[in-house]
Design a protein around this motif. Structure first.
Motif, PDB file in Angstrom:
ATOM      1  N   GLY A  93       1.408  -0.688  -0.147  1.00 45.03           N
ATOM      2  CA  GLY A  93       0.034  -0.152  -0.219  1.00 45.03           C
ATOM      3  C   GLY A  93       1.133   1.167  -0.038  1.00 45.03           C
ATOM      4  N   LYS A  94       2.325   1.470   1.025  1.00 48.49           N
ATOM      5  CA  LYS A  94       2.946   2.720   1.030  1.00 48.49           C
ATOM      6  C   LYS A  94       3.096   2.312  -0.555  1.00 48.49           C
ATOM      7  CE  LYS A  94       6.450   5.406   1.646  1.00 48.49           C
ATOM      8  NZ  LYS A  94       6.265   6.757   0.933  1.00 48.49           N
ATOM      9  N   PHE A  95       3.935   1.770  -1.160  1.00 52.57           N
ATOM     10  CA  PHE A  95       3.801   1.421  -2.897  1.00 52.57           C
ATOM     11  C   PHE A  95       3.684   2.353  -3.346  1.00 52.57           C
ATOM     12  CE2 PHE A  95       5.442  -0.757  -7.582  1.00 52.57           C
ATOM     13  CZ  PHE A  95       5.376   0.433  -7.601  1.00 52.57           C
ATOM     14  N   ALA A  96       2.179   1.296  -3.367  1.00 55.30           N
ATOM     15  CA  ALA A  96       1.062   2.471  -3.568  1.00 55.30           C
ATOM     16  C   ALA A  96       0.439   3.469  -4.300  1.00 55.30           C
ATOM     17  CB  ALA A  96      -0.399   0.923  -4.189  1.00 55.30           C
ATOM     18  N   ARG A  97       0.694   3.944  -2.861  1.00 50.96           N
ATOM     19  CA  ARG A  97       0.331   5.363  -2.409  1.00 50.96           C
ATOM     20  C   ARG A  97       0.985   6.617  -3.510  1.00 50.96           C
ATOM     21  NH1 ARG A  97      -4.476   6.407  -0.645  1.00 50.96           N
ATOM     22  NH2 ARG A  97      -4.335   4.867   1.146  1.00 50.96           N
ATOM     23  N   ASP A  98       1.955   6.427  -3.251  1.00 55.21           N
ATOM     24  CA  ASP A  98       3.531   6.624  -3.939  1.00 55.21           C
ATOM     25  C   ASP A  98       3.659   6.842  -5.944  1.00 55.21           C
ATOM     26  OD1 ASP A  98       4.546   7.479  -1.501  1.00 55.21           O
ATOM     27  OD2 ASP A  98       6.475   6.902  -1.584  1.00 55.21           O
ATOM     28  N   LEU A  99       3.277   5.746  -5.842  1.00 58.95           N
ATOM     29  CA  LEU A  99       2.412   5.638  -6.944  1.00 58.95           C
ATOM     30  C   LEU A  99       1.640   6.514  -7.691  1.00 58.95           C
ATOM     31  CD1 LEU A  99       3.286   4.762  -9.892  1.00 58.95           C
ATOM     32  CD2 LEU A  99       2.544   2.050  -9.241  1.00 58.95           C
ATOM     33  N   SER A 100       0.170   6.230  -7.146  1.00 62.53           N
ATOM     34  CA  SER A 100      -0.326   6.989  -7.239  1.00 62.53           C
ATOM     35  C   SER A 100      -0.772   8.532  -7.299  1.00 62.53           C
ATOM     36  CB  SER A 100      -1.765   6.532  -6.952  1.00 62.53           C
ATOM     37  OG  SER A 100      -2.064   6.592  -5.198  1.00 62.53           O
ATOM     38  N   LEU A 101       0.114   9.379  -6.461  1.00 61.44           N
ATOM     39  CA  LEU A 101       0.285  10.488  -6.807  1.00 61.44           C
ATOM     40  C   LEU A 101       1.398  10.883  -6.998  1.00 61.44           C
ATOM     41  CD1 LEU A 101       0.257  10.627  -2.399  1.00 61.44           C
ATOM     42  CD2 LEU A 101      -0.986  10.891  -3.789  1.00 61.44           C
ATOM     43  N   MET A 102       2.745  10.271  -7.362  1.00 63.15           N
ATOM     44  CA  MET A 102       2.833  10.343  -8.829  1.00 63.15           C
ATOM     45  C   MET A 102       2.563  10.264  -9.902  1.00 63.15           C
ATOM     46  SD  MET A 102       6.575   8.917  -6.739  1.00 63.15           S
ATOM     47  CE  MET A 102       7.735   9.742  -7.981  1.00 63.15           C
ATOM     48  N   SER A 103       1.605   9.391 -10.542  1.00 63.30           N
ATOM     49  CA  SER A 103       0.957   9.440 -11.606  1.00 63.30           C
ATOM     50  C   SER A 103      -0.239  10.383 -11.866  1.00 63.30           C
ATOM     51  CB  SER A 103       0.225   8.237 -11.722  1.00 63.30           C
ATOM     52  OG  SER A 103       1.538   7.190 -11.629  1.00 63.30           O
ATOM     53  N   GLN A 104      -0.541  11.619 -10.642  1.00 61.24           N
ATOM     54  CA  GLN A 104      -1.600  12.340 -10.974  1.00 61.24           C
ATOM     55  C   GLN A 104      -1.434  12.639 -12.061  1.00 61.24           C
ATOM     56  OE1 GLN A 104      -1.415  13.811  -7.158  1.00 61.24           O
ATOM     57  NE2 GLN A 104      -3.859  13.943  -7.084  1.00 61.24           N
ATOM     58  N   GLY A 105      -1.435  13.507 -13.128  1.00 59.95           N
ATOM     59  CA  GLY A 105      -1.953  14.288 -14.316  1.00 59.95           C
ATOM     60  C   GLY A 105      -0.570  15.744 -14.255  1.00 59.95           C
ATOM     61  N   GLU A 106      -0.673  15.912 -13.133  1.00 57.39           N
ATOM     62  CA  GLU A 106      -0.455  17.764 -13.048  1.00 57.39           C
ATOM     63  C   GLU A 106       0.441  17.290 -12.540  1.00 57.39           C
ATOM     64  OE1 GLU A 106      -3.620  16.994  -9.869  1.00 57.39           O
ATOM     65  OE2 GLU A 106      -3.534  16.526 -11.531  1.00 57.39           O
ATOM     66  N   ILE A 107       1.236  16.413 -11.808  1.00 58.32           N
ATOM     67  CA  ILE A 107       2.243  15.429 -11.463  1.00 58.32           C
ATOM     68  C   ILE A 107       3.145  14.537 -13.046  1.00 58.32           C
ATOM     69  CG2 ILE A 107       4.044  14.333  -9.806  1.00 58.32           C
ATOM     70  CD1 ILE A 107       2.803  16.473  -8.752  1.00 58.32           C
ATOM     71  N   GLY A 108       2.765  13.150 -13.292  1.00 55.55           N
ATOM     72  CA  GLY A 108       2.825  12.952 -14.081  1.00 55.55           C
ATOM     73  C   GLY A 108       4.349  12.594 -14.307  1.00 55.55           C
TER      74      GLY A 108
END
Length: 478
Positions: free
Chosen positions: A248-263
């Motif tokens: 879940g820790k990996f998934a949380r960071d991955l999802s945040l870094m995948s946000q369109g405005e982050i990319g």
């Protein structure tokens, strides 16, 4: 045991099959076959009786849904199963039917069946965890020095390296795999004790029968019954819960870094992955979604297992039964998470330029700590920190780069001007230079975790020979 459609899409067909009714019933039949052959090996029953019993210990011969339906009224899945097995044996050998399930009890057959299917479940988890760790270690090595903004409390902090960040994901996963192997070695044990755990029905031959059974089922030497001693078993469940948390820790960071405005990162696309019914441009992080859903649910499963430990005397009433129901759900969620993330990590799309862009967009503020440290050697830490705080405020209000303001402040201060040359200041704002400490830590951790991950991947402790008990005669077991 597969649950609803919504349970299924958060897991894998393979794991759902492991805990499916047919699989569990076959594992129970494997127990009965091993029991009969072990008893024949020590002379408690005849070889012919053992052959007759083992010959019909095949789940496909039975109406499994009917047996599951009957279990609620009987109070145990083992009771209708043993009754139907006995009736089937009697069709071919009435004498053998008299010794079906001889010396065992319902919890023996069910717990051992759960051990056998759990071993298969762990093999699935272990294989995908090895693949995930290998992919992340390769990613960390590839980007060991790639600058990225470190974030604390969801805010920009200082520059680290992407390799350092990846090692923050993979380190816990490798340690989880190591602990899973150790916990499983203690927990995956034959359950065999008879009515109250003493094997009294089998007399002096009981322990020998148990050792023969353990050998047939590819389990460690029998250490005694653990009917209401659930510590090692629940500890294994807790380790699975910790693994889900690390995923879940990996998934949380991955999802945040995948946000369109982050990319900065993106999960792989293709074959309908991560699409939207309304928005054609979307790239939904579906692997992260599955893992985060598991991380939401695993704590409740683990808490239930812990609550189920206070079992009465020599056989639990309600708590053991609750444990059985909660166990499968934990593993079903865990494999959904690790499998989804292993697939995502293998094709993860990294955007180093976006990582640099986010560092530069902050106009040097992520270098404020490094600047303060450099000046502190000349004017002391309190004054250096006050100066950088003031300059940082001006960056925000005047929309100027911190480097420009700091160069001017140093030039204006007779103490700093001779001690802090301009090239030192320019170096403080170089992202690659700033990432070097993270890169060094990442290299240290790579050296530590690469060999350990390879060792764990090669161990394959949950792989056992395909066991067809019908291929071995009772005489061979003796």
């Amino acid at each position: 045991m597969s649950g609803s459609a919504f349970e299924g899409f958060l897991s894998t067909p393979q794991m759902l099959a492991v805990f499916g009714d047919q699989s569990v019933m076959q594992a129970m039949m494997d127990f009965e076959s091993a029991l009969a052959r072990a008893e024949a090996a020590v002379g408690l029953i005849t070889p012919a009786a053992a052959t007759a019993i083992a010959g019909v210990c095949r789940a496909e011969l039975y109406d499994v849904p009917a047996l599951v339906a009957a279990s609620g009224r009987a109070g145990s899945l083992a009771i209708p199963m043993v009754k139907r097995l006995t009736e089937t044996v009697a069709l071919f050998d009435t004498q053998a039917a008299q010794v079906v399930h001889w010396g065992g009890t319902s919890q023996d057959v069910i717990d051992t069946a759960m051990v056998l299917v759990t071993r298969r479940a762990l093999a699935l988890i272990d294989a995908d965890l090895s693949a995930l760790n290998a992919a992340l270690l390769a990613l960390a090595e590839q980007h060991v020095a790639t600058p990225i903004m470190g974030r604390t409390l969801m805010q920009p902090a200082s520059v680290v390296s992407f390799g350092f960040k990846v090692m923050g994901w993979v380190g816990p996963l490798v340690r989880c795999q190591q602990r899973l192997h150790a916990a499983a070695a203690r927990a995956l044990q034959l359950q065999f004790g008879g009515a109250v755990g003493t094997l009294a029905t089998l007399g002096e031959q009981g322990p020998t029968v148990a050792q023969h059974m353990a050998q047939q089922l590819h389990l460690p030497p029998w250490q005694g019954a653990w009917h209401t001693q659930r510590d090692d078993w629940v500890a294994l469940g807790c380790e699975v819960g910790v693994l889900v948390g690390a995923l879940g820790k990996f998934a949380r960071d991955l999802s945040l870094m995948s946000q369109g405005e982050i990319g900065e990162l993106n999960e792989p696309t293709g074959a309908g992955r991560g699409g939207s019914t309304a928005l054609p441009h979307k790239r939904n992080p579906v692997a992260s979604m599955v893992a985060l859903a598991a991380a939401q649910r695993a704590p409740h499963r683990v808490a239930a297992l812990l609550a189920d430990m206070s079992q009465e005397h020599e056989r639990g009433l309600g708590n053991w039964q609750a444990e059985l129901a909660d166990w499968a759900g934990l593993f079903i969620s865990a494999h959904g998470a690790v499998h989804a993330l292993a697939e995502a990590a293998a094709g993860l799309q990294v955007n180093p330029q976006r990582m640099r862009d986010h560092i530069e967009a902050l106009q040097g503020l992520v270098s404020a700590e490094a600047c303060s440290t450099r000046l502190a050697g000349v004017i002391g830490k309190p004054e250096a920190q006050r100066l950088l705080e003031d300059l940082s405020k001006r960056v925000m209000s005047e929309h100027r780069h911190l480097r420009e303001l700091l160069l001017q402040a140093v030039a204006d201060d007779p103490r700093l001007q001779p001690a802090v040359p301009p090239e030192d200041i320019h170096r403080l704002f170089d992202a690659d230079h700033a990432a070097r400490h993270g890169a060094e830590r990442a290299r240290e951790q790579l050296a530590r975790y690469r060999p350990l991950a390879a060792q764990l991947a090669a161990a394959k402790p949950f792989d056992v020979p395909e066991s067809n008990l019908q291929d071995h005669s009772p005489q061979e077991q003796a």
